[in-house]
Structures are given as C-alpha cells and as structure tokens.
Scaffold this motif. Structure first.
Motif, PDB file in Angstrom:
ATOM      1  N   PRO A 176       0.794  -1.230   0.000  1.00 19.16           N
ATOM      2  CA  PRO A 176       0.000   0.000   0.000  1.00 19.16           C
ATOM      3  C   PRO A 176       0.825   1.278   0.000  1.00 19.16           C
ATOM      4  CG  PRO A 176      -0.871  -1.562   1.573  1.00 19.16           C
ATOM      5  CD  PRO A 176       0.427  -2.121   1.111  1.00 19.16           C
ATOM      6  N   THR A 177       2.116   1.160   0.351  1.00 20.11           N
ATOM      7  CA  THR A 177       2.953   2.363   0.415  1.00 20.11           C
ATOM      8  C   THR A 177       4.115   2.347  -0.564  1.00 20.11           C
ATOM      9  OG1 THR A 177       4.221   1.342   2.208  1.00 20.11           O
ATOM     10  CG2 THR A 177       2.372   2.778   2.825  1.00 20.11           C
ATOM     11  N   ASP A 178       4.729   1.195  -0.801  1.00 17.08           N
ATOM     12  CA  ASP A 178       5.984   1.138  -1.557  1.00 17.08           C
ATOM     13  C   ASP A 178       5.973   0.034  -2.608  1.00 17.08           C
ATOM     14  OD1 ASP A 178       7.191   3.140   0.101  1.00 17.08           O
ATOM     15  OD2 ASP A 178       7.503   1.589   1.633  1.00 17.08           O
ATOM     16  N   PHE A 179       6.878   0.227  -3.568  1.00 18.30           N
ATOM     17  CA  PHE A 179       7.290  -0.862  -4.449  1.00 18.30           C
ATOM     18  C   PHE A 179       8.714  -1.217  -4.049  1.00 18.30           C
ATOM     19  CE2 PHE A 179       9.615  -2.354  -8.196  1.00 18.30           C
ATOM     20  CZ  PHE A 179       8.853  -3.464  -8.523  1.00 18.30           C
ATOM     21  N   GLU A 236      16.032  -2.017  -2.493  1.00 24.57           N
ATOM     22  CA  GLU A 236      15.660  -0.803  -3.203  1.00 24.57           C
ATOM     23  C   GLU A 236      14.141  -0.628  -3.090  1.00 24.57           C
ATOM     24  OE1 GLU A 236      17.944   1.078  -4.324  1.00 24.57           O
ATOM     25  OE2 GLU A 236      19.671  -0.262  -4.519  1.00 24.57           O
ATOM     26  N   PHE A 237      13.710   0.618  -2.886  1.00 20.11           N
ATOM     27  CA  PHE A 237      12.274   0.851  -2.815  1.00 20.11           C
ATOM     28  C   PHE A 237      11.959   2.262  -3.293  1.00 20.11           C
ATOM     29  CE2 PHE A 237      14.029   2.168   1.213  1.00 20.11           C
ATOM     30  CZ  PHE A 237      13.381   3.348   1.520  1.00 20.11           C
ATOM     31  N   ALA A 238      10.704   2.403  -3.711  1.00 20.76           N
ATOM     32  CA  ALA A 238      10.199   3.704  -4.167  1.00 20.76           C
ATOM     33  C   ALA A 238       8.725   3.767  -3.807  1.00 20.76           C
ATOM     34  CB  ALA A 238      10.385   3.861  -5.671  1.00 20.76           C
ATOM     35  N   PRO A 239       8.181   4.969  -3.600  1.00 19.04           N
ATOM     36  CA  PRO A 239       6.746   5.075  -3.306  1.00 19.04           C
ATOM     37  C   PRO A 239       5.919   4.409  -4.409  1.00 19.04           C
ATOM     38  CG  PRO A 239       7.842   7.162  -2.931  1.00 19.04           C
ATOM     39  CD  PRO A 239       8.862   6.274  -3.586  1.00 19.04           C
ATOM     40  N   TRP A 279       6.356   7.664 -10.951  1.00 21.09           N
ATOM     41  CA  TRP A 279       6.333   9.110 -10.759  1.00 21.09           C
ATOM     42  C   TRP A 279       7.729   9.668 -10.462  1.00 21.09           C
ATOM     43  CZ3 TRP A 279       1.278  10.105  -7.458  1.00 21.09           C
ATOM     44  CH2 TRP A 279       0.172   9.757  -8.244  1.00 21.09           C
ATOM     45  N   ARG A 280       8.698   9.157 -11.226  1.00 16.46           N
ATOM     46  CA  ARG A 280      10.072   9.676 -11.217  1.00 16.46           C
ATOM     47  C   ARG A 280      10.658   9.744  -9.795  1.00 16.46           C
ATOM     48  NH1 ARG A 280      10.926  11.951 -16.257  1.00 16.46           N
ATOM     49  NH2 ARG A 280       9.008  12.237 -17.474  1.00 16.46           N
ATOM     50  N   PRO A 281      10.867   8.607  -9.165  1.00 15.67           N
ATOM     51  CA  PRO A 281      11.435   8.623  -7.804  1.00 15.67           C
ATOM     52  C   PRO A 281      12.885   9.111  -7.800  1.00 15.67           C
ATOM     53  CG  PRO A 281      11.389   6.398  -8.647  1.00 15.67           C
ATOM     54  CD  PRO A 281      10.671   7.227  -9.658  1.00 15.67           C
ATOM     55  N   LYS A 282      13.344   9.530  -6.641  1.00 18.86           N
ATOM     56  CA  LYS A 282      14.725   9.994  -6.504  1.00 18.86           C
ATOM     57  C   LYS A 282      15.715   8.852  -6.613  1.00 18.86           C
ATOM     58  CE  LYS A 282      14.025  12.029  -2.551  1.00 18.86           C
ATOM     59  NZ  LYS A 282      14.293  12.818  -1.325  1.00 18.86           N
TER      60      LYS A 282
END
Length: 632
Positions: free
Chosen positions: A155-158, A170-173, A204-207
């Motif tokens: 529900p929060t991250d990939f 490694e993770f991103a929203p 959505w272009r994570p950092k």
C-alpha cells in the motif's frame, strides 16, 4: 494485551489457487478463538499469482468479507465463482488478437479484466490509516526478469529485495499504482503473458536512481511460489512477528508420469524449470516449518468432507490456467480449501462458530470425480470449446467470424488459382488441337501438290508417248507406256502388272530386308540420304510424327534407313508432336493396307521403338500417303 495476529502466504497456481485460497478465507471467517475472529486477526498477506487475485479481492472488499451477515458473504462468494468462470486467459488473448492495431500488450488487457473484479483504484486507496477498520497489509509479489530479484507491491511502496548478499533493498513510493496492475504483474505467467513493464514514469520519477531503467515484472512464482521468502525478508529486517503464519499451498503438482519422454527442446526446458521450482519450493517449506507456522496444502485429504477422498486427491491435478472454471469445479475447490483449513485451525485451538454453507450439493460421487478428472485434462477439443465457442464473450463470435472469413478468402484464392491452371490447360489443349489441324491441312496441301505433280508427270509421259508414236519409235513408245502404267497402278495402290514390269527398260529392284544389325548401323552412323531413293519400291509419301524420348538423330537415321529401302520419306527427319505420345502405328487409307504393313514391318526391324508398330486404317488419310506415329 495485544491480541495475536495472523500472517497469510497465498501461493500461486492460477485460478485453482484463487478458489482454494477463497475457501481458506471462508474458513478463517467462520473460526474464533475467544472473542477474536481468525479473519479479523489477519494483518499481513503475502501473495503470488493466483493468490494475488484472492488477496486483491479481499483487501478491496474487506468490509464485505467481515460483514457478519451471511448473505453479504455469499454475494462475495458468487462474485468470485462468476469471475473464475469468465475464461480470463482466452478473453485476454482474443482481445489482444482483435485489437493488435492498438499496440496494447496482453498484460494491459489482463489488467483490464482484473479491474472488473477489484476495481480501478490504487493500492493505497484500500487503506485509510485506521488499523481497526483497514484490511490486512498486502504484499503482492512479482519477479524481475531483468535481474531475477524478488519484487513486491504494498500500500505504500514498491520494493526490490537484494539478489545477493551485501546488496541493499531498493524501494520507491508505490501506493499510487493500481491494484489491478499489481495483480497483472504478479500473475503474468511467462509462457502466455510477456513481462509487465514498470517504468520510471509509472513510479512518478522517484529519486532512487535504481528505478531509472524499466523493470520487467513476471509471475511471482518464478522466484518463490509460496510467498514465504518476502515474509522471511521482512522478519530479518525487523518486522513484528505474527502469532501464527499460515502458508496456503495450492501450487502445481510435480508430474512424474512415465509416458513422457521429454524429447522436444520445449518440454525439456519446462521440465528443468519444474525441477528447479520444486527444489526451491521444498526448501521454502522446510524453512517455514515451525510451531508458529501452519501449512494448508491442496493435496491434503480430509475425512468427513462432502467430497470423497479419491476426488480430493484429484483436485491437486486441476489445471493452473486462467481459463474457464465451471461453477461446480469452483465450488469443489472452495469447499476443499475450507475443509483443509478448518481441520488445521482446529488443531491450533480455533473453534468453528459459523456453520458452513457448503457449495457442493446435489452432486454424486461419480459426478464429482468426472468434474475433477476433466479439469485435469487438456485436449484439443477443450481448447476449441473454450477459445472459439465461448459465446458469453462477444469477442469469440467476432474472432470466429473473422477466422471463417479468412479461411473462405484462402479457399477463394486457391480455387481461383485452380481455375486459372484449368484455363491454361484447356488453352494448351486447344492450341494442340489447332496445331494438329494445321498439320493435317499442311498434309492435305502436300497431297494436293503430289497429285498435281503426278498429273503433270502423266501429261508429260502421254506427250512423249504421242511423239514416239508419231515418229514411229516403237521402243520409246513401249518405255513411255510402261512408265505410265506403273505410275497409274502404284498411285491407285494396285500391284504392278507383269506386262508393265516387262515393258520396263531396266530390271526391277528387289526390296532388301532391314535386319536389326543393319538398322543399328544406320541409326548410329546416321548416314546421308539421297533426295529421292535410288529405287522406289513403294510410291506412297511417308510422313513421320514422333514423341517421347526419341531423339531427332534417331528419327533422321530411321528416315535414311527407309529411303535406302526404297520408301519415299518426306523431309530430312520428322515432326515432334505431343499428339504422337503413346502411339506406335502406320496410318493409311484406300488400298494401301499391304504397303502400310510393309512399312510397319520395316520400322519394327530397325528396333527404334520398343513396342510393335502396327498398321491402322484411317479414312481421312490421303490415298498416296502413309503417316507414321511413333513414340518411346
């Protein structure tokens, strides 16, 4: 005191796993321990492939699942059974074939189908932040085809778990990603569906620079079909341990059939993959064993079930596709999942507080067995029925109509080509007949010329006879008279009279027999021939038509041999024509039977043809002409 929690690992296995896991959820809903309901105690779900379908539906419709009203849950159950009967696999493939021009991939169509079950909302939209009312936190698992790493949607991250020791996670929203998209990635079974691309823009272009390159996601079962590995990773990273871990295993059975030889490259590679996945699965099951872990396996046989034991063991062999599951088969899998789970929960001290409403009713043991056995077999006719004759979906008749139109078009093209070939053949036959007619006209013209020459010769002879009589030269008159008589009798086909022979100034020339040796010498050496034979034994004009493997050199030699024997063969050789194919005959008319037979015997003596040449009467042949039609 914080009540104990439950974590679920829902394995892959297509819609077979989805329905079996639904039976597990149904059993959890019906069991309590004290004041705690087993389903309400579930706080985390780790799902793979078919298990992700069940998990996504659970978190999307959580309020309906925990609703104490039995009618509400039965509606949820009917919804799941209807979805299993929708033939997801073939619906996706048919739409992909019909709309190839849109450049939509099969995974995109798969996501559209899943949206009909779980809606078009995103992962984070299922949660409000209130732990008392929110559904369990779901981890939908997939495999990165690029790196072979374990990936998960939450529900929060990939998240991407490290593939090697020492690597970092490694993770991103990822809460904004659609729930149906995550399920499509988790169930993209490699042989049928290509990987689902997760791009930098999708996230959505994570950092995090790790995600600047697209990640191609495939079925989570490629990495771990039980879902336990992600649970174990979270435990190593400090996640709270649940009071009970339930691993629901509805994965495919390892086939040990003695009939398969694995002779093809594809079957050998699939078998090697199955062996590897079996070893990984066995190691995972061993690692998951413990006092706080309960395995719910589809191959478990439960006593007292409405499904007889022999049929229960067949359920593990039900196909793991996403094709159409009949309602009775879906009900059997749900009931079996409920029974196996209820037995395992009872051993853990959970008590069944809601009497079960069985799905399998009104079916005899034989009917149950037939349903399970048919679900395990894949035949060509079953594919025809599911793909082409699924009239519940509008794409099936449309695609069937297009296929029939294509077949009709191909038949038209083939028929048109056949008609063209037939027309060409008829044209060739007509040309051959026309050529034969031209040859006959030419022969008639030659006959007319020969007759005219004969008449002119007779006129000259009569004039010479008249002059000889007028001058009193008796010898010259006798010679001219003998010449006229011989020419007249031979032209009519009659034998030369004795008076005519004795009137000739020179002795008659005998016809020498043409022996095989002499014929062979003539044919091999192909000697030159005179324009006219030295001694004419038969005044008929001889025309030669030939076909087959006879060469022009052979015909030229035959022509020379006939001239040497006193025959008046026309031209240096003969005419090659397809009309002579299969013929060995000398054609004549009028009183030329003896001459035609003599010519046939002469040709037979040469050995040019293998069969025997015979004489044949043909009324259209000119009276002073013999036609030779030979082939070899």
């Amino acid at each position: 005191m914080t009540p104990p929690t439950i974590a679920l690992c829902l394995s892959g296995g297509g819609l077979r796993a989805t329905l079996f896991h639904f039976g597990l959820v149904k059993a959890l809903r019906a069991h309590d321990k004290g004041n705690l309901n087993a389903l309400a105690a579930v706080r985390e779900i780790y799902s793979v492939s078919g298990g992700s379908i069940a998990a996504a539906h659970l978190v999307r419709h959580w309020a309906r699942y925990i609703n104490p009203n039995p009618a509400a849950f039965l509606a949820v159950q009917d919804e799941m059974i209807r979805f299993a009967g929708n033939n997801v696999r073939d619906r996706v493939v048919r739409r992909w074939l019909l709309f190839r021009w849109t450049l939509r991939r099969r995974a995109w169509w798969l996501q559209r189908i899943y949206e009909g079950l779980v809606g078009s909302g995103d992962l984070g939209g299922c949660y409000s932040g209130n732990s008392a009312t929110d559904p369990p936190k779901v981890h939908i698992l997939a495999t990165s085809f690029r790196t072979g790493e374990l990936c998960s949607f939450s529900p929060t991250d990939f998240e991407v778990e490290p593939g090697r020791l020492g690597d970092r996670k490694e993770f991103a929203p990822g809460g904004h990603l659609k729930l149906a998209y995550a399920v499509a990635a988790s169930s993209a079974f490699p042989p049928l569906f290509p990987p689902v691309a997760l791009t930098y823009e999708n996230l959505w272009r994570p950092k995090n620079a790790y995600f600047q390159n697209a990640i191609h996601l495939s079925d989570g079962g490629v990495y771990d079909n039980l879902g336990y590995e992600k649970f174990n990773c979270n435990q190593r990273n400090g996640a709270p341990a649940p009071g009970l871990l339930i691993v629901s295993n509805a994965g495919g059975a390892f086939d040990t059939s003695n009939d398969k030889t694995y002779s093809s490259i594809l079957s050998r590679n699939v078998r090697a993959s199955d062996i590897l996945m079996r070893r990984v699965g066995d190691n995972t099951r061993i690692a998951a064993q413990g006092s706080k872990c309960v395995e719910i396996a589809i191959d478990t046989i439960v006593a007292g079930s409405p499904i007889q034991p022999a049929t229960q063991q067949l359920l593990r062999l039900v196909r793991t596709d996403l094709d159409a599951f009949p309602r009775d088969l879906a009900r059997m899998l749900i009931d079996h999942g409920y029974r196996v789970t209820a037995e395992a929960l009872g051993k853990q001290g959970w008590v069944e507080t809601i009497p079960p409403v069985w799905c399998v009713t009104g079916l005899t043991n034989e009917q149950q067995s037939d349903i399970a056995m048919n679900a395990a077999d894949r035949t060509f006719m079953s594919w025809i029925k599911s793909f082409w004759l699924d009239w519940r979906d509008w794409t099936a008749p449309v695609l069937c109509l297009l296929a029939l139109t294509a077949i009709a078009g191909m038949y038209y093209v083939v028929d048109k080509a056949g008609q063209t070939r037939k027309a060409e053949s008829e044209k060739m036959i007509a040309e051959g007949i026309a050529k034969a007619d031209r040859n006959r006209i030419e022969q008639s013209r030659k006959e007319f010329g020969a007759r005219r020459q004969f008449v002119n010769a007779q006129a000259e002879t009569l004039e010479a006879l008249r002059r000889a009589v007028a001058s009193g030269d008796v010898g010259a008159a006798r010679r001219e008279l003998a010449t006229a008589i011989v020419a007249s009798e031979t032209a009519a086909g009659a034998p030369v009279t004795t008076a005519a022979r004795t009137a000739r100034p020179q002795a008659p020339v005998a016809i020498a027999p043409i022996t095989p040796r002499e014929a062979s010498r003539i044919i091999n050496e192909a000697p030159a021939y005179a324009a006219e034979p030295a001694v004419v034994t038969h005044p008929q004009q001889v025309y030669i038509q030939f076909a087959g493997v006879l060469t022009r050199a052979q015909i030229t030699a035959l022509n020379g041999a006939l001239r040497a024997a006193g025959w008046r063969a026309q031209g240096p050789s003969g005419e090659r024509t397809a009309l002579a194919a299969g013929l060995n005959e000398v054609r004549y008319s009028g009183n030329n039977a003896a001459a035609a037979q003599a010519l046939a015997d002469a040709i037979n003596a040469t050995g040019v043809v293998r069969g025997r040449v015979s004489a044949r009467r043909v009324s259209v042949i000119a009276r002073n002409v013999l036609e030779v039609w030979i082939s070899r």
